[in-house]
Scaffold this motif. Structure first.
Motif, PDB file in Angstrom:
ATOM      1  N   ARG A 134      35.066  45.133  48.628  1.00 39.71           N
ATOM      2  CA  ARG A 134      36.680  44.596  48.652  1.00 39.71           C
ATOM      3  C   ARG A 134      37.116  43.994  47.483  1.00 39.71           C
ATOM      4  NH1 ARG A 134      37.784  40.777  51.625  1.00 39.71           N
ATOM      5  NH2 ARG A 134      35.841  39.755  52.105  1.00 39.71           N
ATOM      6  N   ALA A 135      36.065  43.659  46.382  1.00 41.87           N
ATOM      7  CA  ALA A 135      36.543  43.110  45.021  1.00 41.87           C
ATOM      8  C   ALA A 135      36.307  43.905  43.876  1.00 41.87           C
ATOM      9  CB  ALA A 135      35.425  41.845  45.029  1.00 41.87           C
ATOM     10  N   LEU A 136      37.472  44.032  43.144  1.00 44.26           N
ATOM     11  CA  LEU A 136      37.373  44.813  42.036  1.00 44.26           C
ATOM     12  C   LEU A 136      37.255  43.829  40.732  1.00 44.26           C
ATOM     13  CD1 LEU A 136      40.639  46.846  42.609  1.00 44.26           C
ATOM     14  CD2 LEU A 136      38.300  47.593  43.095  1.00 44.26           C
ATOM     15  N   VAL A 137      35.747  43.942  40.505  1.00 48.52           N
ATOM     16  CA  VAL A 137      35.182  43.053  39.519  1.00 48.52           C
ATOM     17  C   VAL A 137      35.804  42.988  38.144  1.00 48.52           C
ATOM     18  CG1 VAL A 137      33.373  41.945  38.615  1.00 48.52           C
ATOM     19  CG2 VAL A 137      33.138  42.590  40.695  1.00 48.52           C
ATOM     20  N   ALA A 138      35.985  44.305  37.790  1.00 43.10           N
ATOM     21  CA  ALA A 138      36.580  44.135  36.269  1.00 43.10           C
ATOM     22  C   ALA A 138      38.126  43.936  36.322  1.00 43.10           C
ATOM     23  CB  ALA A 138      36.524  45.899  35.914  1.00 43.10           C
TER      24      ALA A 138
ATOM     25  N   LEU B 122      45.246  52.259  41.990  1.00 47.50           N
ATOM     26  CA  LEU B 122      44.199  51.348  41.820  1.00 47.50           C
ATOM     27  C   LEU B 122      43.523  51.700  40.255  1.00 47.50           C
ATOM     28  CD1 LEU B 122      42.645  51.100  45.376  1.00 47.50           C
ATOM     29  CD2 LEU B 122      44.305  49.749  44.025  1.00 47.50           C
ATOM     30  N   ASP B 123      43.475  52.979  39.906  1.00 46.83           N
ATOM     31  CA  ASP B 123      42.730  53.233  38.739  1.00 46.83           C
ATOM     32  C   ASP B 123      43.786  53.340  37.438  1.00 46.83           C
ATOM     33  OD1 ASP B 123      40.541  53.575  40.032  1.00 46.83           O
ATOM     34  OD2 ASP B 123      40.957  55.566  40.553  1.00 46.83           O
TER      35      ASP B 123
ATOM     36  N   LYS C 144      41.696  44.282  49.008  1.00 50.50           N
ATOM     37  CA  LYS C 144      41.210  44.233  47.646  1.00 50.50           C
ATOM     38  C   LYS C 144      41.615  43.180  46.824  1.00 50.50           C
ATOM     39  CE  LYS C 144      38.871  48.301  47.314  1.00 50.50           C
ATOM     40  NZ  LYS C 144      38.934  48.683  48.497  1.00 50.50           N
ATOM     41  N   ALA C 145      42.903  42.683  47.133  1.00 54.89           N
ATOM     42  CA  ALA C 145      43.508  41.487  46.489  1.00 54.89           C
ATOM     43  C   ALA C 145      42.883  40.194  46.623  1.00 54.89           C
ATOM     44  CB  ALA C 145      45.166  41.376  46.670  1.00 54.89           C
ATOM     45  N   ALA C 146      42.679  40.071  47.945  1.00 57.44           N
ATOM     46  CA  ALA C 146      41.658  38.631  48.543  1.00 57.44           C
ATOM     47  C   ALA C 146      40.504  38.704  47.873  1.00 57.44           C
ATOM     48  CB  ALA C 146      41.786  38.777  50.105  1.00 57.44           C
TER      49      ALA C 146
END
Length: 276
Positions: free
Chosen positions: A67-71, A137-138, A194-196
């Motif tokens: 749930r987290a997009l680190v980059a 998202l990409d 994903k935002a959270a």
């Protein structure tokens, strides 16, 4: 009894940060001031430790759950560091009573916005939360290969919002998740879950930056109290991050909105009395 209440408040901070990606950090300063007898300057510094460590723990859990997009979070956080540095330096030159009054005003604003959003959702008149199509998202904002391309309106949104978030973090010792999550929803077209999770990465970076700037300047907080609050918050952040993937967040948001408004009114009353 005071320490027990502070630990319970720390648990609520962690639960909110873990489940909602923000919100709980705005309680850290009032808890440190009114329950743990810290001055506003000490509290706004100590809260950065509480918020930063809690967000880091929750971010790791959210990343493992996908749930987290680190980059994306790292990029947004690095952009926000300029504002965090400026805010932290400005806080050192502001009277403590004024600092607390500014924090109270921020709490009232955030609580009002949260309440308005909740009412709109219940009435069905508010805008639907954007669920971005998967390909977005990409989609990069800026690319250099094979040719240079820039989605400049989105880049400007990220720059402005990230700088404001960083400034609030540095100046008032809050994580700014209540701004980060909407920014990630709109500027980066991330879905809510994903935002959270990604906002936790941003909060970790901005809190660490502001704390580094504040280190050695101003009164040091009572680290025993800060660490106790941090421990309680970090422990429940893991639970909050796990719950976010299993249950809806609307009930949590409603309960937290009420709590923020109550604490905001109390903080504002104390701040006004201190200034008069």
């Amino acid at each position: 009894m005071t320490l027990v209440l502070a630990l319970l408040a720390g648990a609520l901070i962690g639960l909110s940060l873990g489940a909602l990606g923000g919100g709980g950090s705005i309680l850290a300063v009032p808890v440190l001031v009114y329950l743990l007898d810290q001055s506003p300057a000490q509290a706004t510094t100590g809260s950065l430790v509480v918020v930063g460590v809690t967000s880091l723990v929750a971010a790791v859990t959210a990343h493992r759950a996908g749930r987290a997009l680190v980059a994306r979070g790292v990029v947004f956080g690095l952009v926000a560091t300029g504002g965090a540095v400026a805010g932290a330096k400005a806080a050192a030159h502001v009277d403590e009573d004024v600092l607390l009054a500014a924090f109270a005003a921020l709490m009232l604003l955030v609580g009002g916005l949260m309440a308005t959003r909740q009412l709109r959702h219940r009435r069905g008149t508010g805008p639907a939360e954007p669920d971005a199509p998967a390909p977005q998202l990409d989609d990069p904002i800026i690319t250099f290969r094979p040719t240079f391309a820039c989605a400049c309106p989105r880049a400007l949104k990220v720059l402005v919002t990230a700088t404001v978030v960083g400034a609030l973090t540095g100046f008032l010792g809050v994580g700014g998740g209540f701004l980060v999550v909407p920014a990630l929803l709109l500027a980066l077209a991330l879905p809510m879950d994903k935002a959270a999770g990604t906002s936790l990465v941003v909060i970790t970076i901005t809190s660490a930056t502001a704390l580094a700037v504040r280190a050695g300047s101003g009164p040091a907080p009572d680290w025993t109290a800060v660490l106790a609050l941090t421990g309680a918050s970090a422990a429940t952040a893991v639970l909050g991050a796990r719950l976010a993937g299993r249950i809806g967040t609307r009930r949590l948001q409603t309960g937290f909105t009420v709590l923020v408004l109550l604490v905001a009114l109390y903080t504002a009353t104390r701040a006004v009395l201190a200034l008069t």
